[in-house]
Motif scaffolding. Structure first.
Motif, PDB file in Angstrom:
ATOM      1  N   THR A 168       0.830  -1.201   0.000  1.00  0.00           N
ATOM      2  CA  THR A 168       0.000   0.000   0.000  1.00  0.00           C
ATOM      3  C   THR A 168       0.867   1.254   0.000  1.00  0.00           C
ATOM      4  OG1 THR A 168      -1.814  -1.108   1.158  1.00  0.00           O
ATOM      5  CG2 THR A 168      -1.760   1.289   1.283  1.00  0.00           C
ATOM      6  N   ARG A 169       1.924   1.240   0.809  1.00  0.00           N
ATOM      7  CA  ARG A 169       2.808   2.412   0.872  1.00  0.00           C
ATOM      8  C   ARG A 169       3.473   2.682  -0.470  1.00  0.00           C
ATOM      9  NH1 ARG A 169       4.821   1.082   7.006  1.00  0.00           N
ATOM     10  NH2 ARG A 169       3.504   2.668   8.006  1.00  0.00           N
ATOM     11  N   PRO A 209       0.876   6.317  -4.169  1.00  0.00           N
ATOM     12  CA  PRO A 209       1.045   7.441  -5.110  1.00  0.00           C
ATOM     13  C   PRO A 209       0.381   7.212  -6.462  1.00  0.00           C
ATOM     14  CG  PRO A 209       3.103   7.003  -3.967  1.00  0.00           C
ATOM     15  CD  PRO A 209       2.172   5.881  -3.607  1.00  0.00           C
ATOM     16  N   TYR A 210      -0.054   5.990  -6.743  1.00  0.00           N
ATOM     17  CA  TYR A 210      -0.785   5.719  -7.980  1.00  0.00           C
ATOM     18  C   TYR A 210      -2.016   6.615  -8.106  1.00  0.00           C
ATOM     19  CZ  TYR A 210      -3.703   2.973 -11.240  1.00  0.00           C
ATOM     20  OH  TYR A 210      -4.514   2.559 -12.267  1.00  0.00           O
ATOM     21  N   ALA A 239       7.023  -7.093  -7.143  1.00  0.00           N
ATOM     22  CA  ALA A 239       7.172  -6.601  -8.514  1.00  0.00           C
ATOM     23  C   ALA A 239       5.876  -6.001  -9.027  1.00  0.00           C
ATOM     24  CB  ALA A 239       7.621  -7.742  -9.429  1.00  0.00           C
ATOM     25  N   MET A 240       4.745  -6.493  -8.504  1.00  0.00           N
ATOM     26  CA  MET A 240       3.463  -5.981  -8.969  1.00  0.00           C
ATOM     27  C   MET A 240       3.257  -4.526  -8.554  1.00  0.00           C
ATOM     28  SD  MET A 240       2.665  -8.572 -10.600  1.00  0.00           S
ATOM     29  CE  MET A 240       1.145  -7.896 -11.255  1.00  0.00           C
ATOM     30  N   ALA A 241       3.798  -4.139  -7.387  1.00  0.00           N
ATOM     31  CA  ALA A 241       3.707  -2.738  -6.959  1.00  0.00           C
ATOM     32  C   ALA A 241       4.483  -1.836  -7.913  1.00  0.00           C
ATOM     33  CB  ALA A 241       4.236  -2.582  -5.536  1.00  0.00           C
ATOM     34  N   LEU A 272       4.541   2.014 -12.559  1.00  0.00           N
ATOM     35  CA  LEU A 272       4.938   2.201 -13.959  1.00  0.00           C
ATOM     36  C   LEU A 272       3.707   2.430 -14.833  1.00  0.00           C
ATOM     37  CD1 LEU A 272       7.004   2.126 -16.256  1.00  0.00           C
ATOM     38  CD2 LEU A 272       6.757  -0.370 -16.307  1.00  0.00           C
ATOM     39  N   GLY A 273       2.648   1.652 -14.587  1.00  0.00           N
ATOM     40  CA  GLY A 273       1.421   1.830 -15.364  1.00  0.00           C
ATOM     41  C   GLY A 273       0.815   3.206 -15.175  1.00  0.00           C
ATOM     42  N   GLY A 274       0.811   3.718 -13.940  1.00  0.00           N
ATOM     43  CA  GLY A 274       0.294   5.056 -13.692  1.00  0.00           C
ATOM     44  C   GLY A 274       1.092   6.116 -14.418  1.00  0.00           C
ATOM     45  N   ALA A 275       2.426   5.979 -14.378  1.00  0.00           N
ATOM     46  CA  ALA A 275       3.294   6.955 -15.052  1.00  0.00           C
ATOM     47  C   ALA A 275       3.086   6.928 -16.563  1.00  0.00           C
ATOM     48  CB  ALA A 275       4.754   6.666 -14.704  1.00  0.00           C
TER      49      ALA A 275
END
Length: 521
Positions: free
Chosen positions: A131-132, A136-137, A192-194, A199-202
């Motif tokens: 979660t931490r 930021p997503y 790795a999923m975090a 990366l997906g958000g960016a």
């Protein structure tokens, strides 16, 4: 671009998003299975998504887009650009403080979302850690929602509709390549999923920037405290804030339901959260493809008919939409109820995803399938109220249905466990849709056209034959016994689906149903 082409484009890109989303879930199921760690990731990922859907894509978008469109229409491009800058400045400051609080308060957020993870200390601590990293997503996605509102107002639909694909691609890469690499480095692979989420958000935000620059609406964010004070005093900011309050109530109903169900699922058998997540991913195909397409097409047409005081056209549009729902959602629901196990087995039964996981996910999918017709019908019926500028009625109904759903959880979960949660949602959706339908009929807004009785019998007869065919395919084939023959199992599923389509539509044609009536509208 015409309305039909715009709707078609959105539908195609939505399909691409759902396909890549399904691939992401397949890879996750194969790589991680259903365990305390996957439950931890799903809970941690739902926390920023909860706030995103509640505020960014929910109340904020509903309030921002009308104000933006009005500013563009009345005040011109320069004033609209100023409004965008001021809103972006307030949003940036609010998100900065929100992310700081979210990271610091991660243990409280995880406990509030799924206190049952405490049964597995490893799962709870992993959820807090994830979660931490992923909180930021919400900042990325809030600015994506801002950009999408601007681009859609300028009728640039492609980029906002395509961006969800990028998140799925990032998570596919994280599960396929990131997780093994993390494992080789001695790091828990689920972490790795975090990284994939961030990366997906960016990526989603980065593709909006060139599109905004092309229309001259790339926001300028004020970084000084004085800039925030100026932005907050802007009339547009105050107007959006005022509009967000009632919108927040409507959006929050579905999110509160999700929060409660996740909390309950976390107290059930380990893997319950994941089973529901995997089933929900399959449910998104019919609900998104049919529901989103109808919602996009019908709302502006209904609003235009209402504005022109054309009651016949208004009622006719609703009738057409509801007949499409019955025509396509009924066989889809039959398929989920009778063919759930083969669907789940072919799509998920690989690697760490066991036969027991197939069984439990199938039960959840059947529970959702019981309410599929209602879930899709709401996408037609709710716009019927919105076009009349009546937002309160659907919100009131949704609140009552939320209470009813939780009462059903008390009755169903002790006997059906996680499948009871899915079934309660399905029944609640049916009640919601029926209530909306009766409300439109009682107001005289919708008058069913002649021929519903014959049409209903034709669909029921075709669906009955479809059910017989699918049940035969379910019982005659051992869908779990294809070890090492994945392509063969996929090919057999494809043949079954094609056969089901033929059985259903050939039966309709033989019964005398004219399918062209749906295309002409």
């Amino acid at each position: 671009m015409t309305l039909f082409k715009s709707a078609s484009l959105i539908s195609v890109l939505t399909l691409a998003s759902r396909i890549t989303g399904l691939l992401r879930e397949l890879l996750m199921a194969s790589t991680f299975g259903a365990s305390a760690l996957t439950d931890a990731f799903n809970v941690a990922f739902r926390i920023p998504n909860f706030f995103r859907r509640l505020f960014a894509e929910g109340a904020f978008s509903q309030a921002f887009v009308p104000v933006l469109a009005a500013a563009r229409e009345k005040d011109g491009e320069a004033s609209t650009k100023e409004l965008v800058d001021q809103i972006a400045t307030v949003l940036a400051w609010v998100l900065t403080f929100t992310c700081i609080l979210g990271v610091a308060g991660a243990p409280v957020l995880v406990w509030a979302m799924a206190s049952g993870l405490k049964q597995s200390p490893e799962g709870f601590e992993t959820a807090v850690f994830l979660t931490r990293w992923m909180f930021p997503y919400i900042a990325f996605m809030s600015f994506v929602a801002l950009a999408a509102g601007i681009l859609n107002t300028w009728k640039r639909f492609a980029v906002p509709a395509a961006t969800p694909v990028l998140l799925n691609v990032a998570l596919i890469a994280a599960a396929g390549w990131g997780a093994p690499w993390f494992g080789s480095m001695g790091i828990e692979p689920i972490y790795a999923m975090a990284a994939g989420v961030l990366l997906g958000g960016a990526l989603q935000l980065s593709v909006q920037i060139p599109a905004l620059r092309r229309i001259g609406m790339l926001p300028h964010v004020g970084l000084r405290w004085s800039s925030l004070r100026t932005a907050w005093r802007h009339p547009g900011t105050r107007r959006i804030t005022t509009l967000m309050l009632p919108a927040l109530l409507g959006v929050s109903v579905a999110q509160i339901s999700l929060l409660i169900n996740t909390q309950i699922a976390s107290h059930l058998t380990v893997g319950s959260v994941s089973w529901l997540t995997y089933a929900d991913r399959l449910m998104e195909f019919p609900t998104a493809m049919l529901g989103v397409a109808l919602g996009v097409v019908l709302l502006p047409q209904l609003a235009a008919a209402r504005a022109a005081d054309d009651a016949d056209r208004y009622s006719g549009l609703l009738d057409w939409g509801l007949r499409l729902v019955v025509l396509l959602a009924v066989p889809s629901a039959v398929a989920l109820l009778t063919f759930a196990r083969p669907l789940v087995a072919v799509l998920y039964h690989y690697g760490a995803f066991t036969a027991a996981d197939v069984q439990q996910t199938s039960l959840a999918l059947m529970g959702y399938g019981a309410g599929l017709i209602g879930l899709i019908a709401i996408k037609v019926l709710a716009p019927g109220f919105y076009a009349r500028q009546d937002i309160r009625t659907p919100v009131k109904i949704a609140i009552v249905v939320l209470v009813l759903t939780q009462c059903m959880n008390l009755l169903l979960v002790p006997f059906l466990a996680h499948a009871g949660l899915a079934l309660a949602i399905g029944i609640g959706a049916m009640v919601n849709a029926l209530w909306l339908l009766l409300g439109l009929i009682n107001r005289g807004a919708y008058k069913p056209s002649p021929g519903w009785g014959r049409f209903g019998l034709q669909v029921v007869a075709a669906s009955a034959l479809l059910a017989v065919f699918l049940m035969a395919m379910t019982t005659q084939v051992n869908w779990l016994a294809f070890e090492g023959r994945a392509l063969g199992r996929v090919g057999l599923l494809t043949l079954c689906i094609l056969g089901a389509v033929l059985v259903y539509f050939v039966t309709l044609l033989l019964s005398g149903l004219n399918l062209r009536q749906f295309v002409r509208k």
